[in-house]
Enzyme design. Sequence first.
Site, short mmCIF file in Angstrom:
data_model
loop_
_atom_site.label_atom_id
_atom_site.label_comp_id
_atom_site.label_asym_id
_atom_site.label_seq_id
_atom_site.Cartn_x
_atom_site.Cartn_y
_atom_site.Cartn_z
N GLU A 1 -6.21 -4.64 10.18
CA GLU A 1 -5.22 -3.58 10.42
C GLU A 1 -5.61 -2.79 11.67
O GLU A 1 -6.40 -1.84 11.58
CB GLU A 1 -5.18 -2.63 9.21
CG GLU A 1 -4.70 -3.28 7.94
CD GLU A 1 -3.96 -2.29 7.06
OE1 GLU A 1 -2.85 -2.60 6.63
OE2 GLU A 1 -4.50 -1.19 6.81
N HIS B 1 -9.72 1.41 4.04
CA HIS B 1 -8.50 1.63 4.82
C HIS B 1 -8.79 2.61 5.95
O HIS B 1 -9.57 3.55 5.78
CB HIS B 1 -7.38 2.16 3.91
CG HIS B 1 -6.06 2.16 4.61
ND1 HIS B 1 -5.70 3.16 5.48
CD2 HIS B 1 -5.05 1.26 4.60
CE1 HIS B 1 -4.50 2.87 5.98
NE2 HIS B 1 -4.08 1.72 5.46
N GLY C 1 1.64 2.56 10.69
CA GLY C 1 2.60 3.67 10.57
C GLY C 1 3.22 4.10 11.88
O GLY C 1 3.84 5.15 11.96
N LYS D 1 0.06 4.24 -0.52
CA LYS D 1 -0.61 5.45 -0.03
C LYS D 1 -0.31 6.61 -1.02
O LYS D 1 -0.22 6.38 -2.21
CB LYS D 1 -0.19 5.76 1.41
CG LYS D 1 -0.34 4.52 2.30
CD LYS D 1 -0.18 4.77 3.76
CE LYS D 1 -0.36 3.45 4.51
NZ LYS D 1 -0.38 3.59 5.95
N GLU E 1 -7.21 5.04 7.07
CA GLU E 1 -6.97 6.45 6.74
C GLU E 1 -8.16 7.03 5.98
O GLU E 1 -8.49 8.21 6.14
CB GLU E 1 -5.66 6.58 5.95
CG GLU E 1 -4.46 6.38 6.88
CD GLU E 1 -3.23 5.80 6.21
OE1 GLU E 1 -3.14 5.83 4.98
OE2 GLU E 1 -2.36 5.29 6.95
N SER F 1 2.66 -1.82 10.44
CA SER F 1 4.10 -1.85 10.78
C SER F 1 4.74 -3.21 10.52
O SER F 1 5.58 -3.67 11.29
CB SER F 1 4.32 -1.40 12.23
OG SER F 1 3.88 -0.05 12.39
N ASN G 1 0.86 -1.18 0.00
CA ASN G 1 0.00 0.00 0.00
C ASN G 1 0.90 1.23 0.00
O ASN G 1 1.42 1.63 1.04
CB ASN G 1 -0.90 -0.02 1.24
CG ASN G 1 -1.77 1.21 1.32
OD1 ASN G 1 -1.87 1.98 0.37
ND2 ASN G 1 -2.41 1.41 2.46
P1 PGA Z 1 2.32 0.55 7.66
O1 PGA Z 1 0.92 0.75 6.91
O2 PGA Z 1 2.90 -0.76 7.18
O3 PGA Z 1 3.15 1.72 7.28
O4 PGA Z 1 2.01 0.49 9.14
C1 PGA Z 1 0.07 -0.34 6.71
C2 PGA Z 1 -1.19 0.13 6.02
O5 PGA Z 1 -1.64 1.24 6.29
O6 PGA Z 1 -1.76 -0.61 5.21
#
Ligand code: PGA
Length: 264
Positions: A169, A97, A175, A13, A99, A214, A11
């Site tokens: 998630e 997601h 993140g 983003k 976000e 992460s 991903n």
């Molecule tokens: P990250 O993001 O691996 O940076 O924690 C995962 C995601 O948002 O799918």
Amino acid sequence: MSSRVPVIAANWKMNKTIADAEAFLGDFLPRVGEVTSADVVICPPYLALKAVVELCAGSAVSVAAQNMHQEPHGAFTGEVSAPMLREVGADGVVLGHSERRTYFAETDAALAAKLPAALDAGLRPILCVGETEAQRDAEETEDVLRGQVEADLANLRDARLVELVIAYEPVWAIGTGRTATPEQADGAIGFIRSLIASRSEEAAAAIRIVYGGSVTPDNAAELLGRPEIDGALVGGASLHPEGFASIVAAAAAAAAAAAAAADR
Ligand code: PGA
């Protein structure tokens, strides 16, 4: 890991221009050329989709968008529909997601409309669900997951459930560098699988449910070695070709170990 083929999705983003995507794939594709035991997916920003589709043609790597609108066309300024994503060659789409849920007011009602729209257009959805830190601390994780899964899948027939990928998630792990423990991730994914089983045992046995939050080259093998975890949705660590390729290699190794154990 089980006998289900793992999914390892990048991903990106709102990262990488078309030129950045080209540079990434020039490095990454030769590193994963041999891997067929995991489904590798790249999820670039919309504007890089077509270039990534073209660069991945002839490889086993597939391509997914990061969002879409539920209607096929219409007066929705700034939006992109499922048929438009198919036209540029996308194979899938990330939906829900955290976000998008947090910053862009994505609702379960919209997701309930987006999931069948994606499948009808020929896109494989990667549906994201997960609890916040406050919800986990209040021991509401299972209630949150049940609410999201039931609402988001409400308009899908049981026979179609197997076509999805679900990503567990936890919001507190995205993140932040605070990965869920393998036990936490395995437990939550097992719970999501039980929710699917309450609709269809067959779908529950076959659907891929991955972990995200992460994931790094250092923790991937341990996570992917767990029986319920069918892969990973990777954000930050997917931006680096070498690191992301090593996560793909960890999935292939876990799949090989699971196949060897099944043969014994
Ligand atoms: P990250 O993001 O691996 O940076 O924690 C995962 C995601 O948002 O799918």
